[in-house]
Design an enzyme around this catalytic site. Structure first.
Site, mmCIF file in Angstrom:
data_model
loop_
_atom_site.group_PDB
_atom_site.id
_atom_site.type_symbol
_atom_site.label_atom_id
_atom_site.label_comp_id
_atom_site.label_asym_id
_atom_site.label_seq_id
_atom_site.Cartn_x
_atom_site.Cartn_y
_atom_site.Cartn_z
ATOM 1 N N HIS A 114 -3.241 6.731 2.360
ATOM 2 C CA HIS A 114 -3.663 5.431 1.839
ATOM 3 C C HIS A 114 -5.046 5.119 2.400
ATOM 4 O O HIS A 114 -5.295 5.305 3.599
ATOM 5 C CB HIS A 114 -2.644 4.359 2.252
ATOM 6 C CG HIS A 114 -3.170 2.974 2.091
ATOM 7 N ND1 HIS A 114 -3.762 2.558 0.927
ATOM 8 C CD2 HIS A 114 -3.222 1.919 2.944
ATOM 9 C CE1 HIS A 114 -4.149 1.302 1.071
ATOM 10 N NE2 HIS A 114 -3.830 0.894 2.287
ATOM 11 N N ASN B 196 -10.292 -0.756 -0.184
ATOM 12 C CA ASN B 196 -8.837 -0.623 -0.009
ATOM 13 C C ASN B 196 -8.155 -1.327 -1.170
ATOM 14 O O ASN B 196 -8.115 -2.549 -1.217
ATOM 15 C CB ASN B 196 -8.441 -1.251 1.337
ATOM 16 C CG ASN B 196 -6.936 -1.260 1.578
ATOM 17 O OD1 ASN B 196 -6.143 -1.176 0.630
ATOM 18 N ND2 ASN B 196 -6.541 -1.383 2.833
ATOM 19 N N CYS C 2 0.822 -1.223 0.000
ATOM 20 C CA CYS C 2 0.000 0.000 0.000
ATOM 21 C C CYS C 2 0.852 1.267 0.000
ATOM 22 O O CYS C 2 0.336 2.369 -0.191
ATOM 23 C CB CYS C 2 -0.950 -0.015 1.183
ATOM 24 S SG CYS C 2 -1.836 -1.564 1.342
#
Ligand SMILES: CC(C)(COP(=O)(O)OP(=O)(O)OC[C@H]1O[C@@H](n2cnc3c(N)ncnc32)[C@H](O)[C@@H]1OP(=O)(O)O)[C@@H](O)C(=O)NCCC(=O)NCCS
Length: 332
Positions: free
Chosen positions: A257, A288, A123
């Site tokens: 993020h 996500n 990420c």
């Protein structure tokens, strides 16, 4: 004899010239999730902020999403594809060990044989890519760099796992980074903690997976990740602002993020960002999607008009490794 070797030299400053996202077509809401795991729309929204997420649909995959985002970013930059000197793809969901997705895309996008490589920083991958692109432009290793963050995490998500099924998603985002008259990318604050490699991980390596006919999924210890992100990452975000010499009052946008809305809330509390700062919340509708989340969120806040070109944003990525990277940037 020791020859005098000429050092490389590049532009004084770099900036993000353009940003683009690609949103996959299949919308998966929390009600659909209840077909796979024992859960509820209410629980998922309350724990993560996610209302729905996007997964690849008919005709879509990692390469296609990455190509689409990369092509649009190049078009928006006004730079010819042939002038891109390096292509960096950040992903953990490309199922070919070699050749790299970056090399394939560098060819398909019409670069003139650009340097190309993939990076595995989960990420944080896009922010790792921005750090590398910034260094390449300023060192002279490249004039224009295409950085793509893309993931097809639906392919690695165990739909029977109550701890992960609801969180992960697909998508792609891309940026062109090049020389600038003024500085548009602050110092990177980054690092890793392999001591927490077990916090987010692939459940089996490929040979073991093949031997046992056991697909390698993403595993996660949610509580450990939550603790790390709300503690350590909050400090890293502060350090990123300090490294750039930018105060919270000077910020226009915060684009973390999109791990979990509660993590974003905790970061906000810790950073004490003023009211006027626009906060990216794309996790609500995109889920996500790891390396794709920061560039897709940047594209979204610009497209919605919440933030404008030339404004100042704090970006920070964090995830499996554990790894993290943050920068203060000027929005393209
Ligand atoms: C994943 C996460 C949402 C799980 O929440 P949590 O509160 O830690 O969940 P727990 O496993 O402790 O379970 C708490 C309760 O929720 C329940 N629960 C767990 N998963 C559930 C699900 N999918 N649906 C509904 N209920 C669930 C548990 O049964 C437990 O119930 P109980 O209190 O009655 O025993 C949370 O840990 C988290 O947000 N972590 C960070 C993850 C992240 O951001 N990852 C991305 C990093 S890149």
């Amino acid at each position: 004899m020791s020859a005098v070797i000429r050092p490389s030299s590049g532009a004084e400053f770099a900036r993000i010239l353009s940003i683009a996202g690609y949103t996959p077509s299949r919308m998966v809401d929390n009600h659909e999730m209840t077909n796979y795991i024992e859960t509820s729309d209410e629980w998922i929204q309350q724990r993560t902020g996610i209302i729905e997420r996007r997964w690849v649909g008919e005709g879509e995959d990692l390469e296609q999403m990455s190509f689409a985002a990369g092509k649009l970013a190049i078009e928006r930059s006004g730079i010819a594809a042939a002038d891109i000197d390096a292509v960096i793809v950040a992903t953990v969901s490309y199922f070919h060990q070699t050749p790299s997705l970056a090399a394939i895309l560098a060819h398909k996008l019409g670069t003139n044989g650009a340097a190309a490589f993939d990076i595995s920083a989960a990420c944080a991958g896009f922010c790792y890519g921005v750090a590398q692109a910034d260094a390449l432009v300023r060192s002279g290793g490249a004039r224009y760099v295409l950085v793509i963050g893309s993931e097809e995490l639906s392919r690695m998500t165990n739909l029977n796992d109550r701890g992960t099924a609801f969180i992960f998603a697909d998508g792609a985002g891309a940026a062109v980074i090049g020389p600038s008259e003024t500085n548009g990318i602050g110092p990177v604050v980054w690092g890793s903690d392999g001591g927490q490699a077990g916090a987010i991980y692939q459940t089996a390596d490929w040979p073991t997976a093949v031997e046992n006919a056991d697909w390698p999924y993403l595993g996660m210890n949610g509580r450990d990740v939550f603790k790390w992100a709300t503690g350590f990452i909050a400090e890293a975000a502060k350090a990123t602002l300090e490294a750039a010499g930018v105060s919270p009052e000077d910020l226009d946008a915060f684009i973390p993020h999109q791990a979990n809305n509660r993590i974003t809330d905790a970061l906000l509390r810790s950073l004490k960002l003023p009211e006027h700062v626009v906060v990216a919340r794309t996790i609500k509708t995109l889920g996500n999607n790891s390396a794709a989340s920061v560039p897709m969120a940047m594209d979204a806040v610009l497209a919605s008009g919440e933030a404008r070109s030339g404004q100042t944003a704090l970006i920070i990525g964090f995830g499996a490794g554990l790894v993290y990277a943050g920068q203060v940037v000027t929005l393209p």
